[in-house]
Every structure is written in C-alpha cells, then in structure tokens.
Design a protein around this motif. Structure first.
Motif, mmCIF file in Angstrom:
data_model
loop_
_atom_site.group_PDB
_atom_site.id
_atom_site.type_symbol
_atom_site.label_atom_id
_atom_site.label_comp_id
_atom_site.label_asym_id
_atom_site.label_seq_id
_atom_site.Cartn_x
_atom_site.Cartn_y
_atom_site.Cartn_z
ATOM 1 N N ASP A 45 0.914 -1.215 -0.711
ATOM 2 C CA ASP A 45 0.199 -0.035 -0.369
ATOM 3 C C ASP A 45 1.229 0.934 0.553
ATOM 4 O O ASP A 45 0.475 2.860 0.199
ATOM 5 C CB ASP A 45 -0.856 -0.125 1.277
ATOM 6 C CG ASP A 45 -0.574 -0.398 2.461
ATOM 7 O OD1 ASP A 45 1.313 0.312 2.811
ATOM 8 O OD2 ASP A 45 -1.130 -0.166 3.406
ATOM 9 N N PHE A 46 2.458 0.920 0.257
ATOM 10 C CA PHE A 46 3.000 2.234 -0.030
ATOM 11 C C PHE A 46 3.842 3.149 1.067
ATOM 12 O O PHE A 46 3.936 4.008 1.318
ATOM 13 C CB PHE A 46 2.774 3.204 -1.185
ATOM 14 C CG PHE A 46 3.675 2.686 -2.573
ATOM 15 C CD1 PHE A 46 4.469 3.407 -3.432
ATOM 16 C CD2 PHE A 46 3.224 1.598 -2.836
ATOM 17 C CE1 PHE A 46 4.453 3.057 -4.180
ATOM 18 C CE2 PHE A 46 3.672 1.009 -4.540
ATOM 19 C CZ PHE A 46 4.592 1.895 -5.106
ATOM 20 N N LYS A 47 2.643 2.578 2.434
ATOM 21 C CA LYS A 47 2.594 3.365 3.538
ATOM 22 C C LYS A 47 3.465 2.265 4.108
ATOM 23 O O LYS A 47 3.305 1.352 5.087
ATOM 24 C CB LYS A 47 1.353 2.499 4.818
ATOM 25 C CG LYS A 47 -0.263 3.257 3.621
ATOM 26 C CD LYS A 47 -1.021 3.135 4.563
ATOM 27 C CE LYS A 47 -2.525 3.908 2.968
ATOM 28 N NZ LYS A 47 -3.425 3.570 3.720
ATOM 29 N N ILE A 48 4.835 3.327 4.325
ATOM 30 C CA ILE A 48 5.938 3.096 4.861
ATOM 31 C C ILE A 48 6.497 3.343 6.106
ATOM 32 O O ILE A 48 6.039 4.483 6.785
ATOM 33 C CB ILE A 48 7.247 3.390 3.966
ATOM 34 C CG1 ILE A 48 6.937 3.577 2.877
ATOM 35 C CG2 ILE A 48 8.845 3.060 4.836
ATOM 36 C CD1 ILE A 48 8.177 3.711 1.727
ATOM 37 N N ASN A 49 6.541 2.347 7.302
ATOM 38 C CA ASN A 49 6.794 2.426 8.585
ATOM 39 C C ASN A 49 7.971 2.650 8.134
ATOM 40 O O ASN A 49 8.942 1.763 8.388
ATOM 41 C CB ASN A 49 6.604 1.557 9.217
ATOM 42 C CG ASN A 49 6.684 1.720 10.888
ATOM 43 O OD1 ASN A 49 7.654 1.865 11.373
ATOM 44 N ND2 ASN A 49 6.672 0.663 11.805
ATOM 45 N N LEU A 82 13.192 6.246 -0.187
ATOM 46 C CA LEU A 82 13.788 7.096 0.740
ATOM 47 C C LEU A 82 13.795 7.849 1.081
ATOM 48 O O LEU A 82 14.104 9.213 1.861
ATOM 49 C CB LEU A 82 14.679 7.509 -1.412
ATOM 50 C CG LEU A 82 15.053 6.374 -2.147
ATOM 51 C CD1 LEU A 82 15.684 6.722 -3.004
ATOM 52 C CD2 LEU A 82 16.943 6.062 -0.784
ATOM 53 N N ASP A 83 12.497 8.537 0.403
ATOM 54 C CA ASP A 83 12.015 10.578 0.999
ATOM 55 C C ASP A 83 11.575 10.140 2.263
ATOM 56 O O ASP A 83 11.480 10.776 3.388
ATOM 57 C CB ASP A 83 10.261 11.295 0.081
ATOM 58 C CG ASP A 83 11.431 11.559 -1.683
ATOM 59 O OD1 ASP A 83 12.102 11.523 -1.745
ATOM 60 O OD2 ASP A 83 9.937 11.380 -2.445
ATOM 61 N N ARG A 84 10.810 9.173 2.405
ATOM 62 C CA ARG A 84 10.195 8.677 3.715
ATOM 63 C C ARG A 84 10.897 8.792 5.082
ATOM 64 O O ARG A 84 11.136 9.110 6.062
ATOM 65 C CB ARG A 84 9.260 7.521 3.996
ATOM 66 C CG ARG A 84 7.832 8.702 2.838
ATOM 67 C CD ARG A 84 7.021 9.198 3.837
ATOM 68 N NE ARG A 84 6.024 9.415 3.036
ATOM 69 C CZ ARG A 84 5.592 11.111 2.635
ATOM 70 N NH1 ARG A 84 6.355 11.986 3.428
ATOM 71 N NH2 ARG A 84 4.871 10.744 2.042
ATOM 72 N N VAL A 85 12.403 7.343 4.777
ATOM 73 C CA VAL A 85 12.892 6.777 5.605
ATOM 74 C C VAL A 85 14.799 7.540 5.821
ATOM 75 O O VAL A 85 14.823 8.014 6.682
ATOM 76 C CB VAL A 85 13.971 5.580 5.590
ATOM 77 C CG1 VAL A 85 14.229 5.145 6.028
ATOM 78 C CG2 VAL A 85 12.374 4.602 5.566
#
Length: 188
Positions: A45-49, A82-85
């Motif tokens: 779902d592209f919802k990255i933890n 990359l953007d989230r983490v």
C-alpha cells in the motif's frame, strides 16, 4: 575485521515475473549475516513505517539496494522509501542526522539495455556512473560509503526483442558474484 550485518532491500514491483532480480535475490536471501526484505511485499500500500525502516538501517552495516533500472531511476516504492526513511535529523545534515554515518551503500541493478548502450554517444547517452549520481550523492549526504555497483545488463523479459538478452545461466554467474561478494565482505 568483522563480518558485517547486511540488509538487502529488494525493490521490484513484479518480482515473480522478473528473471534477473529473482535469480539474484535467490542467491543471497539465505546468507547467514543477511536480512533480506522484499519491500513491495512489506508495503503493498506504499505506507512505509519509517521508524521501523530507520531501526533496520541503524542495526546493519552494509545496506544493499537491489532493483531494476526504470526510466534511468528506481521503482516508485524505492523513491517513496528514500523520501520517507532518509529524513532530516536522522540521515542528514552532517553533525545532526548522523545515524547512517560510516555505513556502506551497495546498489545491485539490472538494466534492459546492453552495457555499451550506457556510454557517451551510446543509445542512452550517459554512463551508468553518471546516471547513478543522485543515489551516490544521497549516500554521500548521509555519510555513507558508496561502493561500486553490481550491474547486470541486458536483462529483458523473455519475448522482448531489440537488444541482446542474456541467458539465465549468465544471470546465475552474476548471482554467484553477488553472493561471493556479500559472503566475503568485511568492515574494517
């Protein structure tokens, strides 16, 4: 010298249809010091933890990004990752976000085109090294050591024509090189 803790992040949206990345992944997923993750399975779902991903990065020494080369870039989930983490205060700026400082970055990449297509004046006009500069600079900004990438060229799905397509046996040779590299890699 010690054996590094290796994190392999595989980014391939259709791994079961892949020849190259599937064979490469199969050769390294069970190595003793490797944590292997298929991120498209982890995050359909592209919802990255981000906090979980950041902890995994902190817990490992060598971070491997394995993916196909899509439009001179990475698959969309990798960009989102990359953007989230790699957020400010965690991965950068130097002196503030230094959690990745000293870790090693390895790109394992498959391309559809042959090696000679990636050169000045070639089909793609630029070398792989030039096209990977944004990833290299990301590693630099995070204080990570950029390692020479492992590139497997000419990996097209079966039935696609236009360029030479390497065989599964040829891909397996690269897979053995990949496995050997990870198995023998040490951190000073």
């Amino acid at each position: 010298m010690q054996k590094p803790r290796i994190l392999i992040n595989l980014f391939h949206p259709h791994i079961h249809e892949s020849r190259g990345n599937r064979i490469l992944a199969g050769s390294v997923r069970d190595l003793q010091n490797v944590t292997f993750r298929n991120l498209y399975t982890e995050y359909p779902d592209f919802k990255i933890n981000a906090k979980n991903e950041q902890q995994l990065l902190v817990d490992h020494d060598l971070i491997v990004f394995q993916h196909p080369f899509y439009w001179y870039n990475c698959p969309s989930l990798m960009k989102e990752w990359l953007d989230r983490v790699l957020e400010q205060g965690f991965a950068y700026p130097p002196g503030v976000g230094d959690k990745l400082n000293g870790k090693h970055w390895l790109t394992v990449l498959t391309t559809g085109g042959p090696e000679d297509a990636y050169r000045s004046g070639g089909f793609n006009n630029y070398t792989i090294s030039e096209l990977l500069r944004p990833f290299q600079q990301t590693a630099n900004l995070c204080g990570m050591k950029w390692l020479p990438p492992l590139i497997v060229h000419s990996v097209l799905p079966e039935g696609i024509e236009g360029f030479k397509n390497i065989t599964n046996d040829e891909i397996r040779k690269y897979a053995e090189e990949y496995k050997s590299f990870l198995d023998q890699y040490t951190i000073e």
